[in-house]
Enzyme design. Structure first.
Site, PDB file in Angstrom:
ATOM      1  N   HIS A 271      17.357  -0.254  -8.230  1.00 51.35           N
ATOM      2  CA  HIS A 271      18.609  -0.865  -7.754  1.00 51.35           C
ATOM      3  C   HIS A 271      19.772   0.120  -7.898  1.00 51.35           C
ATOM      4  O   HIS A 271      20.644   0.190  -7.042  1.00 51.35           O
ATOM      5  CB  HIS A 271      18.920  -2.144  -8.549  1.00 51.35           C
TER       6      HIS A 271
ATOM      7  N   ASP B 103      25.277  -5.967  -6.880  1.00 53.83           N
ATOM      8  CA  ASP B 103      23.872  -6.293  -6.609  1.00 53.83           C
ATOM      9  C   ASP B 103      23.758  -7.818  -6.582  1.00 53.83           C
ATOM     10  O   ASP B 103      24.375  -8.508  -7.403  1.00 53.83           O
ATOM     11  CB  ASP B 103      22.995  -5.700  -7.731  1.00 53.83           C
TER      12      ASP B 103
ATOM     13  N   GLN C   2      10.273  12.295  -4.747  1.00 57.30           N
ATOM     14  CA  GLN C   2       9.630  11.470  -3.707  1.00 57.30           C
ATOM     15  C   GLN C   2      10.216  11.679  -2.307  1.00 57.30           C
ATOM     16  O   GLN C   2       9.473  11.770  -1.335  1.00 57.30           O
ATOM     17  CB  GLN C   2       9.709   9.986  -4.094  1.00 57.30           C
TER      18      GLN C   2
ATOM     19  N   TRP D  11      10.826  -1.824  -2.420  1.00 55.40           N
ATOM     20  CA  TRP D  11      11.607  -1.734  -1.183  1.00 55.40           C
ATOM     21  C   TRP D  11      12.132  -0.326  -0.913  1.00 55.40           C
ATOM     22  O   TRP D  11      12.171   0.125   0.231  1.00 55.40           O
ATOM     23  CB  TRP D  11      12.731  -2.772  -1.168  1.00 55.40           C
TER      24      TRP D  11
ATOM     25  N   SER E 162      10.646   2.476  -1.700  1.00 50.67           N
ATOM     26  CA  SER E 162       9.521   3.269  -1.199  1.00 50.67           C
ATOM     27  C   SER E 162       9.235   2.920   0.256  1.00 50.67           C
ATOM     28  O   SER E 162       8.950   3.808   1.074  1.00 50.67           O
ATOM     29  CB  SER E 162       8.274   3.039  -2.062  1.00 50.67           C
TER      30      SER E 162
HETATM   31  C1  UDX Z   1      12.017  -2.125  -8.078  1.00 54.07           C
HETATM   32  C2  UDX Z   1      11.008  -3.213  -7.709  1.00 54.07           C
HETATM   33  O1  UDX Z   1       9.771  -2.971  -8.342  1.00 54.07           O
HETATM   34  C3  UDX Z   1      10.835  -3.306  -6.239  1.00 54.07           C
HETATM   35  O2  UDX Z   1       9.856  -4.289  -5.932  1.00 54.07           O
HETATM   36  C4  UDX Z   1      12.155  -3.653  -5.616  1.00 54.07           C
HETATM   37  O3  UDX Z   1      11.997  -3.777  -4.230  1.00 54.07           O
HETATM   38  C5  UDX Z   1      13.192  -2.597  -5.989  1.00 54.07           C
HETATM   39  O4  UDX Z   1      13.249  -2.445  -7.396  1.00 54.07           O
HETATM   40  P1  UDX Z   1      10.537   0.205  -8.132  1.00 54.07           P
HETATM   41  O5  UDX Z   1       9.353  -0.463  -8.668  1.00 54.07           O
HETATM   42  O6  UDX Z   1      11.116   1.252  -8.940  1.00 54.07           O
HETATM   43  O7  UDX Z   1      11.678  -0.833  -7.665  1.00 54.07           O
HETATM   44  O8  UDX Z   1      10.066   0.804  -6.699  1.00 54.07           O
HETATM   45  P2  UDX Z   1      10.876   1.347  -5.481  1.00 54.07           P
HETATM   46  O9  UDX Z   1      11.727   0.272  -4.895  1.00 54.07           O
HETATM   47  O10 UDX Z   1       9.901   1.953  -4.574  1.00 54.07           O
HETATM   48  O11 UDX Z   1      11.864   2.458  -6.059  1.00 54.07           O
HETATM   49  C6  UDX Z   1      11.420   3.626  -6.681  1.00 54.07           C
HETATM   50  C7  UDX Z   1      12.425   4.724  -6.420  1.00 54.07           C
HETATM   51  O12 UDX Z   1      12.209   5.786  -7.324  1.00 54.07           O
HETATM   52  C8  UDX Z   1      12.327   5.315  -5.029  1.00 54.07           C
HETATM   53  O13 UDX Z   1      13.625   5.558  -4.543  1.00 54.07           O
HETATM   54  C9  UDX Z   1      11.579   6.619  -5.215  1.00 54.07           C
HETATM   55  O14 UDX Z   1      11.957   7.608  -4.287  1.00 54.07           O
HETATM   56  C10 UDX Z   1      11.999   6.997  -6.626  1.00 54.07           C
HETATM   57  N1  UDX Z   1      10.949   7.761  -7.314  1.00 54.07           N
HETATM   58  C11 UDX Z   1       9.940   7.125  -7.988  1.00 54.07           C
HETATM   59  C12 UDX Z   1      11.005   9.138  -7.294  1.00 54.07           C
HETATM   60  O15 UDX Z   1      11.900   9.744  -6.673  1.00 54.07           O
HETATM   61  N2  UDX Z   1      10.060   9.826  -7.983  1.00 54.07           N
HETATM   62  C13 UDX Z   1       9.065   9.239  -8.672  1.00 54.07           C
HETATM   63  O16 UDX Z   1       8.247   9.949  -9.270  1.00 54.07           O
HETATM   64  C14 UDX Z   1       8.998   7.835  -8.674  1.00 54.07           C
END
Ligand code: UDX
Length: 471
Positions: A26, A129, A349, A367, A369
């Site tokens: 977030h 948020d 990523q 979301w 990703s």
């Molecule tokens: C959380 C919730 O799990 C998800 O369901 C909701 O939609 C948003 O909040 P998260 O589990 O962290 O998010 O997953 P995601 O939404 O995909 O966010 C991860 C973020 O971290 C992405 O922006 C990704 O680019 C970044 N990331 C993650 C990296 O840059 N490197 C990494 O090694 C891991």
């Protein structure tokens, strides 16, 4: 006065405060929005704790500068978020509760900031948020402060939250290959969670409107359905996503991650990127299956392996001790050295997804990703783990046709065997079905980037939002 002078004059005296939920998925979305707004000359204040502000700036660094954003490091008691357990995912996402409890401590310093800005400013706009609904009530109590909620999940997930929390029968409505009627009762949200969402929604009643981190080319039908909802009809809705940058400013400096150097050496669209976000870790047993499945697929890969105890951002990065995992991986790394890279902890990523050698993304469908992958035109192998992820999975697989399934949500209690993992990789990377999914992902990627560019729907909504707050 010419248009640019007029816009500049209108910007004067407008202050925007963004308030994210203190959880990385977030924090980064509102940082991206803050960067976009400040690049347009809006005075932006990013309100969080010192630890979270440092973490998000460090992890989401580069690509766009944040030199002109005012960061406010409010005191926040340290808290640790438990791992969301896939087998307990039908319960209220308990991993968020510590963040909610801690976030309440932001109320007082936020009120002080808003008051201090209200006096000299022509207009103060708080973007909070949607899970930080206490801020909506706070803004409503302060003269001269106007609030917008920010949705950090998909419009599809928001729509289903709304319908389910109001007890609305899901309609026999087909979007893509998905009939919304079949989504109901899938065990995604308990009554307790829906009650929480209902209260959140009620508390944002005084807001002027909402910002959605999505765009019409991904979720047009769902954005339209949301706009027909009773309260939404009276409030403004801006679909301004994706907020993540799509152009990588690769300056070729020595601080490039080692996995990018390796990626440079691989053929186009040949590498599977595997990552499950920032809140979920797999069991050691599941890690072993995933390792075997990746190896058995014979495909090239970059696998980000997040250690469970890194869930707590106060933990010292790199200090984890996972003896059994280390043991499991010691020989594996040697065995897959030519075809794969295992990154422990954190990988870049966005750069990986934007890289021409990346051909597919095995993801939990958080979301961020999804949006990052869709905007880069990278197809997804979906493995939903908790919260909104099963819904995002349906969007990617059934509505957009830009992904295949690794593990069905209905099988969340079961170990996903190496064979299923291997098969989903092969379906996407070399099968006939995969060709069509890759073609769709490229087409959706183009449409999304068009939406973000001049003349596109997301750019137009961002312009309209800026015009509204500076009018
Ligand atoms: C959380 C919730 O799990 C998800 O369901 C909701 O939609 C948003 O909040 P998260 O589990 O962290 O998010 O997953 P995601 O939404 O995909 O966010 C991860 C973020 O971290 C992405 O922006 C990704 O680019 C970044 N990331 C993650 C990296 O840059 N490197 C990494 O090694 C891991």
């Amino acid at each position: 006065m010419d248009d640019s002078r007029e816009a500049e004059t209108n910007l004067r005296g407008v202050s925007v405060v963004v308030l994210p939920l203190p959880a990385f998925g977030h924090l980064n979305q509102l940082l991206h929005l803050a960067r976009l707004l400040s690049a347009r000359g809006v005075a932006v204040h990013y309100a969080g704790s010192a630890t979270h502000n440092r973490q998000v700036r460090d992890r989401a660094r580069g690509w766009r500068p944040d030199a002109t954003i005012h960061f406010h490091d409010f005191p926040l008691p340290p808290f640790a978020s438990p791992e969301p357990d896939p087998r307990a995912a039908v319960k209220f996402p308990a991993h968020l509760q510590p963040a909610f409890d801690a976030a309440v401590h932001l109320r007082q310093p936020l009120a002080a900031l808003l008051r201090s800005l209200a006096a000299p400013s022509r207009r103060v706009v708080l973007i909070h948020d949607s899970a930080m609904s206490f801020a909506a009530a706070l803004a409503a109590s302060l003269p001269g402060v106007e609030a917008f909620s920010f949705h950090s999940v998909s419009a599809f997930a928001v729509l289903l939250y709304l319908w389910e929390s109001c007890g609305k029968q899901l309609e026999d409505l087909v979007v893509g290959k998905l009939n919304l009627a079949v989504v109901t009762n899938d065990g995604c949200f308990t009554d307790e969670f829906l009650g929480f969402l209902r209260r959140q929604h009620q508390m944002t009643g005084a807001d002027s409107g909402r910002l959605l981190n999505t765009c019409r080319s991904i979720e047009g039908p769902f954005i339209d359905l949301l706009k027909e909802e009773p309260r939404w009809r009276e409030q403004k809705t801006f679909a301004v996503g994706p907020l993540n940058p799509i152009v990588v400013a690769d300056d070729g400096t020595s601080c490039r991650h080692e996995c990018l150097e390796w990626l440079d050496q691989q053929p186009p669209s040949s590498v599977v990127y595997v990552s499950f976000g920032t809140t979920s870790s797999l069991s050691d047993e599941q890690v072993a299956e995933l390792a075997a499945g990746l190896q058995a697929s014979g495909q090239r890969f970059i696998w980000v392996l997040r250690d469970a105890d890194r869930a707590d951002i106060y933990a010292d990065e790199g200090s984890s001790d996972h003896t059994s995992l280390d043991k499991l991986l010691s020989n594996y790394n040697k065995a897959v050295h030519r075809s794969g890279r295992v990154v422990r902890g954190w990988a870049p990523q966005l750069e990986i997804l934007a890289h021409r050698s990346t051909g597919g993304f095995m993801s939990h469908c958080g979301w961020n990703s999804c949006m990052e992958s869709l905007s880069m035109g990278v197809p997804i192998m979906a493995w939903p783990i908790h919260s909104d992820q099963p819904r995002n999975t349906l969007l990617v697989t059934h509505v957009l046709g830009t992904g295949v399934l690794v593990r069905d949500w209905a099988k969340r209690n079961e170990l996903t065997p190496a064979t299923a993992i291997r098969d989903s990789i092969l379906r996407l990377m070399i099968g006939e079905e995969g060709k069509e999914v890759q073609r769709r992902a490229k087409a959706v990627g183009q449409a999304v980037r068009k939406a973000m560019a001049e003349g596109g729907s997301s750019k137009a909504d961002l312009d309209a939002f800026i015009a509204y707050i500076t009018s």
